[in-house]
Design a protein around this motif. Structure first.
Motif, PDB file in Angstrom:
ATOM      1  N   GLY A 450       1.353  -0.957   0.074  1.00  0.00           N
ATOM      2  CA  GLY A 450       0.283   0.361  -0.174  1.00  0.00           C
ATOM      3  C   GLY A 450       0.766   0.935   0.020  1.00  0.00           C
ATOM      4  O   GLY A 450       1.838   1.233   0.051  1.00  0.00           O
ATOM      5  N   ARG A 451       0.601   2.288  -0.296  1.00  0.00           N
ATOM      6  CA  ARG A 451       0.834   3.368   0.015  1.00  0.00           C
ATOM      7  C   ARG A 451       1.095   4.021   1.992  1.00  0.00           C
ATOM      8  O   ARG A 451      -0.094   4.082   2.575  1.00  0.00           O
ATOM      9  CB  ARG A 451       0.441   4.736  -0.575  1.00  0.00           C
ATOM     10  CG  ARG A 451      -0.019   4.265  -1.797  1.00  0.00           C
ATOM     11  CD  ARG A 451      -1.006   5.199  -2.588  1.00  0.00           C
ATOM     12  NE  ARG A 451      -0.492   6.490  -3.502  1.00  0.00           N
ATOM     13  CZ  ARG A 451       0.026   6.828  -4.441  1.00  0.00           C
ATOM     14  NH1 ARG A 451       0.260   6.160  -5.575  1.00  0.00           N
ATOM     15  NH2 ARG A 451       1.155   8.066  -4.860  1.00  0.00           N
ATOM     16  N   ILE A 452       1.570   4.957   1.908  1.00  0.00           N
ATOM     17  CA  ILE A 452       2.352   5.668   3.139  1.00  0.00           C
ATOM     18  C   ILE A 452       2.315   7.227   2.863  1.00  0.00           C
ATOM     19  O   ILE A 452       2.103   7.687   3.621  1.00  0.00           O
ATOM     20  CB  ILE A 452       3.190   5.239   3.815  1.00  0.00           C
ATOM     21  CG1 ILE A 452       4.435   5.748   2.997  1.00  0.00           C
ATOM     22  CG2 ILE A 452       3.267   3.435   3.840  1.00  0.00           C
ATOM     23  CD1 ILE A 452       5.683   5.216   4.197  1.00  0.00           C
ATOM     24  N   ASP A 453       1.998   7.742   1.663  1.00  0.00           N
ATOM     25  CA  ASP A 453       1.943   8.986   1.345  1.00  0.00           C
ATOM     26  C   ASP A 453       0.605   9.976   1.536  1.00  0.00           C
ATOM     27  O   ASP A 453       0.608  11.070   0.950  1.00  0.00           O
ATOM     28  CB  ASP A 453       2.580   9.017  -0.460  1.00  0.00           C
ATOM     29  CG  ASP A 453       2.314   9.034  -0.588  1.00  0.00           C
ATOM     30  OD1 ASP A 453       1.496   7.602  -1.436  1.00  0.00           O
ATOM     31  OD2 ASP A 453       2.184   9.312  -2.221  1.00  0.00           O
ATOM     32  N   SER A 473       4.267   1.000  -2.223  1.00  0.00           N
ATOM     33  CA  SER A 473       4.407   1.549  -3.372  1.00  0.00           C
ATOM     34  C   SER A 473       3.845   3.825  -3.063  1.00  0.00           C
ATOM     35  O   SER A 473       3.899   3.826  -1.039  1.00  0.00           O
ATOM     36  CB  SER A 473       3.433   1.141  -4.120  1.00  0.00           C
ATOM     37  OG  SER A 473       2.175   1.119  -3.789  1.00  0.00           O
ATOM     38  N   GLY A 474       3.916   4.003  -4.420  1.00  0.00           N
ATOM     39  CA  GLY A 474       3.202   5.326  -4.418  1.00  0.00           C
ATOM     40  C   GLY A 474       4.656   6.878  -4.012  1.00  0.00           C
ATOM     41  O   GLY A 474       6.041   5.932  -3.839  1.00  0.00           O
ATOM     42  N   LEU A 512      20.246   8.250   4.604  1.00  0.00           N
ATOM     43  CA  LEU A 512      19.083   8.350   3.755  1.00  0.00           C
ATOM     44  C   LEU A 512      19.284   6.906   2.828  1.00  0.00           C
ATOM     45  O   LEU A 512      20.552   6.693   2.057  1.00  0.00           O
ATOM     46  CB  LEU A 512      19.015   9.509   3.631  1.00  0.00           C
ATOM     47  CG  LEU A 512      17.374   9.739   2.257  1.00  0.00           C
ATOM     48  CD1 LEU A 512      16.479   8.911   2.984  1.00  0.00           C
ATOM     49  CD2 LEU A 512      17.114  10.211   1.899  1.00  0.00           C
ATOM     50  N   ASN A 513      18.975   6.031   3.099  1.00  0.00           N
ATOM     51  CA  ASN A 513      19.197   5.187   1.693  1.00  0.00           C
ATOM     52  C   ASN A 513      17.749   4.757   1.412  1.00  0.00           C
ATOM     53  O   ASN A 513      16.845   4.222   2.023  1.00  0.00           O
ATOM     54  CB  ASN A 513      19.137   3.774   2.494  1.00  0.00           C
ATOM     55  CG  ASN A 513      19.945   2.606   1.100  1.00  0.00           C
ATOM     56  OD1 ASN A 513      19.522   2.257   0.315  1.00  0.00           O
ATOM     57  ND2 ASN A 513      19.550   1.678   2.547  1.00  0.00           N
ATOM     58  N   LEU A 514      17.477   5.236  -0.532  1.00  0.00           N
ATOM     59  CA  LEU A 514      16.030   4.769  -0.632  1.00  0.00           C
ATOM     60  C   LEU A 514      16.206   3.742  -2.197  1.00  0.00           C
ATOM     61  O   LEU A 514      15.510   4.094  -3.163  1.00  0.00           O
ATOM     62  CB  LEU A 514      15.792   5.956  -1.727  1.00  0.00           C
ATOM     63  CG  LEU A 514      15.325   7.570  -0.288  1.00  0.00           C
ATOM     64  CD1 LEU A 514      15.115   8.342  -1.238  1.00  0.00           C
ATOM     65  CD2 LEU A 514      14.363   6.770   0.385  1.00  0.00           C
ATOM     66  N   SER A 515      17.613   3.163  -1.716  1.00  0.00           N
ATOM     67  CA  SER A 515      18.036   2.663  -3.395  1.00  0.00           C
ATOM     68  C   SER A 515      16.639   1.081  -3.945  1.00  0.00           C
ATOM     69  O   SER A 515      16.373   1.484  -2.930  1.00  0.00           O
ATOM     70  CB  SER A 515      19.119   1.550  -2.883  1.00  0.00           C
ATOM     71  OG  SER A 515      19.261   0.469  -1.689  1.00  0.00           O
ATOM     72  N   ASN A 516      16.619   0.588  -4.498  1.00  0.00           N
ATOM     73  CA  ASN A 516      16.181  -0.085  -5.347  1.00  0.00           C
ATOM     74  C   ASN A 516      14.469   0.206  -5.163  1.00  0.00           C
ATOM     75  O   ASN A 516      13.809  -0.854  -4.651  1.00  0.00           O
ATOM     76  CB  ASN A 516      16.388  -1.626  -4.487  1.00  0.00           C
ATOM     77  CG  ASN A 516      18.115  -2.294  -4.435  1.00  0.00           C
ATOM     78  OD1 ASN A 516      18.422  -3.315  -5.768  1.00  0.00           O
ATOM     79  ND2 ASN A 516      19.042  -1.785  -3.932  1.00  0.00           N
ATOM     80  N   ASN A 517      14.289   1.114  -5.681  1.00  0.00           N
ATOM     81  CA  ASN A 517      12.644   1.608  -5.879  1.00  0.00           C
ATOM     82  C   ASN A 517      12.835   1.941  -6.931  1.00  0.00           C
ATOM     83  O   ASN A 517      13.659   1.284  -8.230  1.00  0.00           O
ATOM     84  CB  ASN A 517      12.592   2.499  -4.889  1.00  0.00           C
ATOM     85  CG  ASN A 517      12.493   2.087  -3.146  1.00  0.00           C
ATOM     86  OD1 ASN A 517      11.312   1.740  -3.414  1.00  0.00           O
ATOM     87  ND2 ASN A 517      13.187   2.064  -2.661  1.00  0.00           N
ATOM     88  N   LYS A 518      11.674   2.899  -7.723  1.00  0.00           N
ATOM     89  CA  LYS A 518      11.074   3.034  -8.627  1.00  0.00           C
ATOM     90  C   LYS A 518      11.405   5.171  -9.132  1.00  0.00           C
ATOM     91  O   LYS A 518      10.156   5.544  -9.864  1.00  0.00           O
ATOM     92  CB  LYS A 518      10.196   3.092  -9.237  1.00  0.00           C
ATOM     93  CG  LYS A 518       9.982   0.810  -9.098  1.00  0.00           C
ATOM     94  CD  LYS A 518       8.464   0.458  -9.684  1.00  0.00           C
ATOM     95  CE  LYS A 518       8.832  -0.940  -9.815  1.00  0.00           C
ATOM     96  NZ  LYS A 518       7.480  -0.895  -9.388  1.00  0.00           N
ATOM     97  N   PHE A 519      12.044   5.525  -7.708  1.00  0.00           N
ATOM     98  CA  PHE A 519      11.853   7.026  -7.725  1.00  0.00           C
ATOM     99  C   PHE A 519      12.897   7.478  -8.979  1.00  0.00           C
ATOM    100  O   PHE A 519      13.111   6.500 -10.399  1.00  0.00           O
ATOM    101  CB  PHE A 519      13.363   7.395  -7.029  1.00  0.00           C
ATOM    102  CG  PHE A 519      12.780   6.942  -5.955  1.00  0.00           C
ATOM    103  CD1 PHE A 519      11.799   7.679  -5.991  1.00  0.00           C
ATOM    104  CD2 PHE A 519      12.968   5.780  -5.045  1.00  0.00           C
ATOM    105  CE1 PHE A 519      11.020   7.764  -3.951  1.00  0.00           C
ATOM    106  CE2 PHE A 519      12.291   6.135  -3.502  1.00  0.00           C
ATOM    107  CZ  PHE A 519      11.895   6.351  -3.160  1.00  0.00           C
ATOM    108  N   SER A 520      12.128   8.428 -10.202  1.00  0.00           N
ATOM    109  CA  SER A 520      12.452   8.777 -11.315  1.00  0.00           C
ATOM    110  C   SER A 520      12.712  10.919 -10.649  1.00  0.00           C
ATOM    111  O   SER A 520      12.421  11.044  -9.778  1.00  0.00           O
ATOM    112  CB  SER A 520      11.424   9.048 -12.258  1.00  0.00           C
ATOM    113  OG  SER A 520       9.921   9.563 -11.867  1.00  0.00           O
ATOM    114  N   GLY A 521      13.214  11.328 -12.073  1.00  0.00           N
ATOM    115  CA  GLY A 521      13.808  12.886 -12.135  1.00  0.00           C
ATOM    116  C   GLY A 521      14.346  12.972 -11.152  1.00  0.00           C
ATOM    117  O   GLY A 521      15.234  12.330 -11.200  1.00  0.00           O
ATOM    118  N   GLY A 522      15.494  14.113 -11.161  1.00  0.00           N
ATOM    119  CA  GLY A 522      16.754  14.438 -10.464  1.00  0.00           C
ATOM    120  C   GLY A 522      16.647  14.392  -9.139  1.00  0.00           C
ATOM    121  O   GLY A 522      15.830  13.838  -8.418  1.00  0.00           O
TER     122      GLY A 522
END
Length: 871
Positions: A450-453, A473-474, A512-522
């Motif tokens: 689910g989402r947490i945003d 996700s989200g 801060l660890n945001l690895s192995n996701n689907k983040f896009s943009g800069g």
């Protein structure tokens, strides 16, 4: 007829009064002289406690003096002296003990030094009832002799040596005896059995050996026995069960073996039973569950086994139950849920199976629940927080399923929640994002989705949160009022969208660890506002654009991974790697593969230079690099296959940290190879520790912990297995410790292995933390694990340090080289406390290396540490 004399001269009453006056006057002068003699022995009185001890002032008006007939200067008699906590320094003369009517003498919590007067007991006034000299720095043996009417003797927390004298049995009127927290050796004398009036007995925190005397069973008035933190061995005597008045039994941190005697169940008045940290075996005797007055039961860290019976239902007054660190099996009894006063329940590191009792928490006042590292299944009970007091919930490393109960999601008292490595699922409730006291949350390694945003996270106390390895996700959530956050791990989920600028508004963020996701943009420029950021992992996403130059301005950023994205600057990075690259060289010894991790090294290091330096057993060209030979057998002994061995070595070449010796290159052939490291001008820590000042030792401790927490964050398990040993810590010319790391277990001295590593041969992060604790102890005490003074201690250095630290007197354990004004005692005590936490027998009880590093920084309060904190 002669003159008549005055009649009064013949009156017998006149003579009685006159001589009584002379006797009282003489007694008053005698008391004054004894007190002034005591005052003259005081070398330092910083609080001016004795400032009004003047001959011109009535002695009953002197500070700390209690008199009878205090309005009459002639007939006043001193009955008590209370000078506790005045920070007085000096020796204690026997004069103060010889006051003819003294009943109470309390000189506790001062800085008295030296040995006891040899005739302290024989010269003391027979009127003395209470003698308290505790919490000083008194040394030497306990003198012989006796004060026949003495009812209270407290000599605890000094530096008393020798054995407990047989004459202790002569104090037949004693009701209270405390000689704990000293350095007493030998056995508990059998003469102690004659103290039949004794109610309180404390011999804890010494170095006593042998068995617990069976004669204790004859001391029927005993209410309190505290023999913990010694080297007592053998079994707990059955005769203990004869002490029908016993309220408190504490035998912790000894070497007691065998079973808990069934006779313990006869102690019907017992409220506190502490047997933890021994070698007890067998099951809990059913008779213990007859102790209906028990308030606290702690049998943790033994080798107890079997199941916990439903008989626990009889312990209706129980508030604390600690059974962790044993081999208990079966189910957690349902009856535990029916204990109305239960507050703290810790059963971790056992072999419990089945479900957590469904009604747990509904009928009790739970504040702490820790069932981690068992084999529990089923769901988390719904009523754990029904008391509205639960603040610590630790359930990690089980096989729990289902969702987090709604009642738990809205538990406003929660502060620490660790549910990682289970099979939990479902979505996080919106209420979970509004917990006001929550500072530590780890739900990683589950199946949450689910989402947490959808909700803004209003968690003002939050410091650490890990949602890693789930299916959430989200977009990333937005945090409000969370200026305390230090670590966020959202890796290995299904997050998408852009990385919000709001992350740059977290002033305390370090990881801060945001690895192995689907983040896009800069990558947002605002990230550079995190001035304390040490580690940033954005790898394995879909990020685009240029890498912000502002990232280079983060002052302490030690680890940055942007790999496996679509960032335009990666081409340049790849080109640089290619330039450093790999060379294949053939000479008379065969074909060599030379891999460089430093562009400068490629100009300096050659195969011939490496081989030559190795054969000559010396450093490389102009002392700019060091060579270590890796034989084929070293590769074979590794847990890794040969190819992976060298791949892991290559990972070491990427590490850049001010407290780690850099790996410059590798050189290998079919027969083996070489590791080429930078040359560091300095000395091995073990060789120079005795010559270091306190400031230098403190800063070295911080540097070691700083490197360790970095390596644990960013290295593979194979690297962690061999990264810490004081023999491989070089202190450079700037007093910075530099760790030499590699994959070879030869780097680790067996003296520094954690207990579990000695048994299994496996080194983990917690094993490294144990070694860090040993190094901290060595920096504080000057003693290493192999010190000859430690012979006979079951756990060597750690055991010795625990005994000494419990004494609370630095002089018993601090290295003489760092005593004095330059050494901050609060820092020393704080760091020793951290060292003992790091060397806890149970690995899960040890802090993380990150926590250890943060604790050291908070303890330092120096310019050096403040700089690290502010960066």
């Amino acid at each position: 007829m002669g003159k008549r004399r005055p009649k009064s001269c013949h009156h017998p009453i006149f003579f009685c009064v006159f001589f009584l006056f002379l006797a009282n006057h003489s007694s008053a002068l005698h008391q004054t002289r004894l007190l002034l003699s005591f005052k003259s022995s005081i070398s330092n009185d910083p609080s001016r406690a004795l400032s009004n001890w003047l001959p011109s002032l009535h002695i009953c008006q002197w500070n700390g003096i209690t008199c009878t007939n205090k309005t009459d200067a002639v007939s006043a008699t001193i009955t008590a002296i209370h000078l506790s906590g005045k920070n007085l320094t000096g020796a204690i003369p026997d004069s103060v003990l010889r006051l003819p009517h003294i009943q109470i003498l309390d000189l506790s919590d001062n800085q008295f030094v030296g040995q006891f007067p040899p005739n302290m007991f024989t010269a003391a006034s027979p009127s003395l009832l209470h003698l308290n000299l505790s919490n000083n720095n008194l040394s030497g043996p306990i003198p012989s002799g006796v004060i026949s009417g003495l009812t209270t003797l407290d000599l605890s927390n000094n530096m008393i040596t020798g054995g407990i004298p047989e004459s202790i049995g002569w104090f037949s009127s004693l009701k209270f005896l405390d000689i704990g927290g000293n350095v007493l050796v030998g056995k508990i004398p059998n003469s102690i059995r004659t103290l039949t009036s004794l109610e309180f007995l404390t011999l804890a925190s010494n170095k006593l050996v042998g068995e617990i005397p069976r004669e204790l069973g004859g001391m029927k008035r005993l209410k309190w026995i505290y023999l913990g933190y010694n080297n007592l061995s053998g079994e707990i005597p059955e005769e203990i069960g004869q002490l029908g008045s016993l309220n408190h039994l504490d035998l912790v941190y000894n070497k007691l073996t065998g079973k808990i005697p069934e006779s313990v169940g006869n102690l019907t008045q017992l409220q506190y039973l502490f047997l933890y940290q021994n070698d007890l075996t067998g099951t809990i005797p059913p008779s213990i569950f007859r102790l209906v007055n028990l308030i606290s039961l702690d049998l943790s860290d033994n080798s107890l086994s079997g199941e916990i019976p439903e008989l626990v239902i009889h312990l209706q007054r129980l508030e604390i139950l600690h059974l962790f660190g044993n081999n208990f099996t079966g189910r957690i009894p349902r009856a535990i849920a029916s204990l109305p006063r239960l507050q703290i329940l810790q059963l971790w590191s056992n072999r419990f199976r089945g479900e957590i009792p469904e009604l747990l928490g509904k009928r009790s006042n739970l504040t702490v629940v820790d069932f981690s590292s068992n084999y529990l299944t089923g769901k988390i009970p719904d009523g754990l927080c029904d008391s509205k007091r639960l603040f610590k919930l630790i359930l990690f490393s089980n096989s729990l399923i289902g969702q987090i109960p709604q009642s738990l999601s809205s538990c406003k008292t929660l502060r620490r929640v660790r549910l990682q490595n289970n099979r939990l699922s479902g979505e996080l409730s919106p209420e979970f994002t509004k917990l006001p006291l929550l500072y530590f949350l780890d739900i990683s390694g589950n199946n949450f989705s689910g989402r947490i945003d959808d909700q803004r996270w209003d968690v003002p106390s939050l410091q650490m949160m890990s949602l890693a390895r789930n299916k959430i996700s989200g977009n990333l959530p937005e945090f409000i009022g969370s200026d305390k956050i230090e670590s966020l791990d959202f890796s290995a989920n299904e997050f998408s969208g852009a990385i919000a600028e709001s992350f740059g508004r977290l002033p305390e963020l370090m990881q801060l660890n945001l690895s192995n996701n689907k983040f896009s943009g800069g990558i947002p420029d605002g990230m550079s506002s995190c001035k304390k950021l040490v580690s940033l992992d954005l790898s394995h996403n879909r990020l685009t654009g240029e890498i912000p130059v502002t990232l280079s301005r983060i002052p302490v950023l030690s680890f940055l991974d942007l790999s496996e994205n679509e960032l335009s600057a990666l081409v340049l990075i790849r080109r640089r790697k290619h330039q450093m690259g790999t060379k294949r060289v053939e000479n008379e010894d065969g074909i060599w593969e030379l891999k460089f991790f430093d562009s400068k090294a490629s100009k300096l290091v050659t195969v011939d230079a490496i081989v030559s330096a190795s054969k000559a057993d010396q450093s490389g060209v102009e002392m700019q690099f060091l060579v270590e030979k890796i034989n084929g057998k070293d590769v074979e002994k590794s847990v890794l296959p040969a190819g992976s061995f060298w791949s892991e070595i290559a990972e070491l070449g990427k590490l850049r940290h001010p407290n780690v010796v850099r790996l410059l290159a590798t050189c290998r052939s079919e027969k083996g190879g070489y590791l080429v490291r930078e040359f560091v001008e300095g000395q091995c820590l073990t060789e120079i520790v005795g010559n270091l000042s306190w400031e230098r030792r403190r800063n070295i401790a911080v540097g070691i912990a700083r490197a360790l927490q970095f390596l644990h964050r960013h290295c593979s398990a194979a690297v962690i297995a061999s990264i810490l040993s004081p023999d491989e810590i070089i202190v450079d010319e700037n007093d910075e410790p530099r760790l030499v790391i590699g994959l070879s277990n030869t780097f680790i001295s067996s003296d520094y292995y954690a207990p579990e590593a000695k048994e299994s041969g496996d080194i983990t992060e917690k094993s490294n933390v144990y070694t860090l604790g040993l190094v901290l102890i060595q920096l504080l005490t000057g003693k290493g694990p192999a010190d000859p003074e430690l012979t006979g201690h079951r756990q060597g250095l750690v055991e010795w340090a625990r005994y000494c630290y419990s004494d609370c007197h630095l002089d018993t354990w601090i290295d003489d080289a760092i005593t004095g004004a330059a050494a901050d005692q609060n820092q020393i005590v704080g760091i020793m406390n951290l060292a003992l936490n790091c060397t806890a027998g149970e690995p899960m009880a040890r802090p993380s290396s990150h926590h250890a590093y943060k604790t050291l920084l908070s303890l330092c309060r120096t310019t050096y540490c403040s700089k690290l904190l502010s960066n």
